[in-house]
Structure formats: structure tokens, C-alpha cells
Enzyme design. Structure first.
Site, PDB file in Angstrom:
ATOM      1  CD  GLU A 232     -11.408  -4.880  -8.766  1.00 36.92           C
ATOM      2  OE1 GLU A 232     -11.860  -5.954  -8.312  1.00 36.92           O
ATOM      3  OE2 GLU A 232     -10.467  -4.831  -9.573  1.00 36.92           O
ATOM      4  N   GLY A 233     -16.825  -4.792  -8.698  1.00 33.45           N
ATOM      5  CA  GLY A 233     -18.186  -4.857  -8.168  1.00 33.45           C
ATOM      6  C   GLY A 233     -18.876  -3.521  -8.362  1.00 33.45           C
TER       7      GLY A 233
END
Length: 592
Positions: A435-436
């Protein structure tokens, strides 16, 4: 193997003593009294303890396997998934018109905590589905919402998000997956996606993939990316299933942790899909899903810490080793338990103070999402946008650190697989990446979020802390141990922000080299703020004659530890930031 018990008292404390949700003006909050939320959390805790936690080690040991094009989940997962679905746990905050219970997002967040602590890999199947539900709710047509949302809410069908490709992760502008428009309004999706969590499994009738792809002839880079709904199994307008779509699993990745979740390579070979939202506006639609997911990953950080802490605490109380330096604590025993030793206490207090502070920050973030979505509060929307990279990045870095601290309490036994302690560290490790990656979170915070809204949001955050300190100055038990260090840490954070403004414009590398330190500095300030507020709530409860005085006294002592032992780290981070980029960038590339 470690056991798990949901910390209901701590969760209720955050919801009611700290956030006072039932007194909030957000629609739906008036119904959230202590008895109501307590009943929900007690039941969620039972599901976590009795159903999910016993499958955690099973999922880790067995993993998922690919058989004849179908992913098989570990023994017991499907039956457990059916139980969770039938209990309505997947649809807590889904709209009533789509078969959900319509409760606020903060309750979904609170329920998610024990599920993640008990079995993070299992919970990801419904977690990704919740994100797909949110994206379609925000950007789908009425027909798409009517078809997909009831099935996603109930997890009759599950969902995924497909971003990453073999040659591009963060830099999605390099994406090669293409979407060819068809005469019937659909698109044929062709390309390969990797690292797709819950990409395939045997626990639902269908899987709704949300896939980023480029329509030929569109703008270059990220401005040409669109988002598509691509079901695993094709269906008619009423949802009746037909033939298999042109999407298949290339392989299941062999990973360090979360073995119970199928992380798949997905091959799209002319798979039929439908545009979600506007053409070439896919990034905006996907970030609806990503931002929610990042709060969820921040929760994973402290939820794994909580589970590891419980196991470490149990071991520290039982394991006899050495004698207390001040004299035997248990003279009748051959040795004292580990918990008498200051270094063990340090590890336990690190875990306890981080986990409780992070829980407060995450739940507060969830109330900001509720205020934004249910009450149209633009300031709340801006604030949670600012805090999201901190919640995701800082809490997952620290969550992994706490999982390894729990291993340390166990000593050599923590390194042996049969103790179960390594799984917490291995599972927690991915939260810093997906998610980053956390470096990207830091860049987003410094490069985008600080300057957003003309800097008004971060200034409002500073003012929030300043006002709290001013309003409560002189409060006995709060001022010296909490407000004084909070003010000092907040000033360090403001000084770092000012440095970026003055130096970053001239030399961007100065801002980028200091971004990770800034994210951690802001994380400490956020947790310090939460602890100061929790200490005030605890002091007020004691003043009112609370029956469980020991609980509130423990809360205050834990907060004092964080303020004394962790909040001073802001000075170290400030010194690093103000050193600039020179030492970071000094070596020529060939000198490495």
C-alpha cells in the site's frame, strides 16, 4: 502457540473516555453508547479468540497452493470465512440498502483490530473486499453499485486491487496493461499484475478485480490510467454466474510472511472488464481504495504489536531466569520471572505504550473519516489526508520493531518456529512495504501533504496541540509529565517544517533526505498528543471516583513512559533533518 484475547477495556477506553463517540455530532454516533459498542466488541473478540487465532499458525505453516488453476486456502479457512460472513462481520459499515448494517466506519475499524491481531493473513481477504466496495460506492454507476455492492458487502463475492506490474510499482506511469474498447461498452484487458493480495482463493463464488490499465490513445503517464471492474467469472445483469473470464493465476508468490493469504501473479488475456468512473481518471478512483487501505495497514502495524505483546507478557511472567537486582522477588522459587528485570520491562513498556497510543491515533483517524463522509466535514477530510501517511508509515515501522522486541523477550525460544513468535515479525514486515512503501509515505507527507491547502491543514494541527496545552495548563498530574514534553516535541516538528520551507525550495534534496525523519517525528508528536489526551481522560475519571481506578492509573503510568522515553526522539530527528542532504548524497554512484 500464542493465544490472543481482545483488549476490550482498552478499546472501549479509546472509544468512550477519549473520543466520546456517543456525544459526537456525526450521524449515527448518538447510537454508539458504551453498552452497544461493548456488546459488538465482546462478540468480535470471541470470534478472534476462538475461531481466527487458532488458524493463524495453520495458515502460516500450510500456506496457499495452486491446483489446476484454482488457489486452495489453508485448512479451516473456508469454514471460518463462512462463519465470519454469516455473522455479518464483513458488512458492519456497509450501507443498509446494500445489505449492510450501516454502522460508522469507526466501529468497522475497532472490530477489525482483534481480527487482524488474531489472524492478519485471513482478515486480508475481507479487508481487500471492503476497499473494493468503497471504490465502487464512490465511483460506480448506479447499475454497478446495485450489482456489486450487496455481494461485496456480504463477501459472497470478494474483491482485489491490481496496480503493480513486474516493471513498475510506485511509478505507475510506466504501466503496460491495456484496455481495448469494445462495441458493447466493455473493454478487453490484457497484461500482467503482480503482488495481488487475495488474488484468487476458494472461499467465494466470484472475485471482483479492480484493475488499472491504459486505454490506447489516452494521455501519457498516470494521466492516462483508467480503472476497470474485471470479474473472475463473467455474469449477467442479475449477477448469475456464467463462464470463466480471461483472467488466471500465473503463480502464488512465496513470501516471508502472511502465508495464509494468496499473493498472486494475475494474467489478463483479453479479459472482459467495465470502466469504473471516468476514462483516464483511474488514479483518483484507485486512491479512494488506497487511502482507506493505508489506514487499515496502519492498524495492522499496532494490531500485530498487540498480539506479540500479549505473548511476550505471558512468557515474561512465567519464565524463571535470574534474580531481581534488588533482591529475590520470589524467594520460594529457584529464580525470578523475567518480568522483574528492567530491560525486560523496557521492552514490554515500549510495546504497551506504542500499541495503546497507536490504537488511539487510528481510531481518531477513523472518526475523521466518518466526519468527512457522513457529515461532509472538509476540515476532517483534510486532516485525515495529512495524517494517513503518518498512520501508515510510522505505525508499521514501529509495529515491526515491537514484534521483534517481543521475540527478544522470549530470547532463543523466540527464534524457534514452534513458539510462534517469528510469525508476528514475519507478518508485520509486509506492512512497511505494501500500500505504498514507507519511504513513499514519507515523501507524500513532506512533498505533498504539508503544502496542501496552502499549509493550512498542518498549521491547524499545530494549533490543535497548542490549544490543548493552553486549555489544560496547570492541571495537576498533566502539566509537567505530559504537556511540557508535548509542547517541546511540537516545536521540534514546527522547526522541521520551517526548515523544509526555507531550504527545501532551494535544494529539494534537503527536504527529501529529511522526509523519513519527519514522518517519524510527526508520528511521535501524534502519539504524544494522544497520550496527553488519554492522560487527561484518565485523570478526570479518577477525579470522578471511577470504580476501576487501577485501570486509569495504569493508563497514566504508561503514558508517562512514552512521554519520557520516546517523545524526546523528536530532537534526534530534527538534528538529522537540519543536517540537510549533503552527507546523504555525498558519495558518487560508483563509490557505493
Amino acid at each position: 502457540m500464542p493465544s490472543y484475547t481482545a483488549p476490550i477495556d482498552d478499546m472501549q477506553f479509546v472509544l468512550h473516555d477519549l473520543l466520546r463517540i456517543s456525544e459526537g455530532a456525526v450521524p449515527g454516533y448518538a447510537d454508539l453508547d458504551r453498552d452497544f459498542t461493548g456488546a459488538i466488541l465482546e462478540e468480535a473478540g470471541k470470534v478472534a479468540r476462538d475461531l481466527l487465532a487458532p488458524l493463524n499458525a495453520t495458515g502460516d505453516a500450510e500456506g496457499c497452493r495452486l491446483e489446476n488453476g484454482v488457489v486452495r486456502t489453508p485448512e479451516g479457512f473456508k469454514a471460518a470465512f463462512d462463519t465470519v460472513r454469516e455473522g455479518g462481520w464483513t458488512a458492519i459499515d456497509a450501507g443498509e440498502e446494500f445489505g449492510g448494517q450501516g454502522l460508522p466506519y469507526v466501529i468497522h475499524t475497532a472490530v477489525n483490530e482483534p481480527f487482524v491481531s488474531a489472524n492478519m493473513a485471513f482478515n486480508m481477504y475481507q479487508g481487500l473486499t471492503h476497499g473494493a466496495y468503497t471504490a465502487i460506492l464512490a465511483h460506480g454507476s448506479e447499475a454497478q453499485k446495485a450489482l456489486y455492492l450487496p455481494k461485496l458487502a456480504s463477501c459472497e463475492w470478494t474483491g482485489t486491487m491490481n496496480l503493480t506490474e513486474p516493471h513498475c510499482g510506485t511509478d505507475l506511469g510506466l504501466m503496460r496493461t491495456k484496455a481495448e474498447p469494445q462495441d458493447d461498452g466493455s473493454y478487453l484487458i490484457t497484461g500482467q499484475k503482480i503482488f495481488i493480495s487475495a488474488g484468487d482463493h476458494d472461499m467465494a463464488d466470484n472475485i471482483v478485480h479492480l484493475v488499472l490499465a491504459k486505454i490506447p490513445g489516452g494521455p501519457e503517464g498516470t494521466k492516462g490510467i483508467s480503472l476497470f471492474i474485471v470479474p473472475k467469472v463473467l455474469h449477467d445483469e442479475d449477477g448469475a454466474l456464467g463462464q470463466r473470464n480471461g483472467v488466471s493465476v500465473g503463480k502464488i508468490e512465496e513470501k516471508m510472511g502472511i502465508h495464509g493469504n494468496a499473493t498472486c501473479v494475475m494474467n489478463y488475456d483479453g479479459a472482459k472488464g467495465w470502466l469504473l468512473g471516468e476514462a483516464h481518471k483511474g488514479m483518483r478512483a484507485m486512491f479512494t481504495m488506497m487511502n482507506e487501505a493505508r489506514l487499515g495497514v496502519g492498524l495492522q502495524g499496532f494490531a500485530q504489536s498487540e498480539a506479540a505483546y500479549q505473548a511476550a507478557l505471558s512468557y515474561a511472567r512465567e519464565r524463571l531466569q535470574g534474580r531481581a537486582v534488588t533482591g529475590p522477588a520470589q524467594p520460594e522459587s529457584p529464580a525470578d520471572p523475567l518480568i522483574v528485570h528492567p530491560d525486560i520491562r523496557r521492552n514490554l513498556m515500549d510495546m504497551k505504550s506504542f500499541t495503546e497510543g497507536a490504537r488511539a491515533l487510528t481510531y481518531w483517524g477513523a472518526t475523521l473519516i466518518d466526519a468527512a463522509h457522513r457529515a461532509g466535514d472538509a476540515e476532517a477530510e483534510a486532516l485525515i489526508s495529512l495524517l494517513t501517511p503518518v498512520i501508515k508509515g510510522f505505525q508499521t515501522d514501529k509495529g515491526f520493531e515491537m514484534a521483534t522486541a517481543a521475540q527478544q523477550v522470549w530470547g532463543g525460544h523466540g527464534y524457534i518456529e514452534e513458539s510462534g513468535m517469528s510469525q508476528f515479525a514475519r507478518d508485520a514486515r509486509i506492512t512497511m512495504i505494501y500500500e505504498g512503501a514507507n519511504g513513499i509515505q514519507a515523501l507524500d507527507l513532506v512533498g505533498r501533504k504539508l503544502a496542501s491547502n496552502g499549509g493550512k491543514t498542518v498549521m491547524a494541527f499545530f494549533e490543535m496541540i497548542k490549544s490543548f496545552c493552553s486549555e489544560n495548563k496547570g492541571m495537576e498530574g498533566l502539566d509537567e509529565p505530559f504537556l511540557v514534553p508535548l509542547k517541546a516535541a511540537s516545536k521540534d516538528l514546527q522547526a522541521a517544517a520551517m526548515y523544509f520551507m526555507q531550504s527545501g525550495m532551494k535544494e529539494p534534496n534537503n527536504a527529501l533526505a529529511g522526509s523519513y525523519d519527519f514522518m517519524h517525528m510527526m508520528g511521535h508528536v501524534c502519539l504524544g498528543f494522544m497520550w496527553a489526551k488519554m492522560a487527561k481522560a484518565s485523570l478526570e475519571a479518577l477525579e470522578a471516583g471511577a470504580e476501576n481506578a487501577g485501570f486509569y492509573e495504569t493508563k497514566i503510568a504508561t503514558g508517562r513512559y512514552y512521554m519520557a522515553r520516546h517523545l524526546p526522539a523528536t530532537k534526534m530527528h530534527l538534528a538529522r533533518i537540519e543536517s540537510g542532504a549533503e552527507s546523504v548524497m555525498a558519495l558518487a554512484e560508483e563509490a557505493f
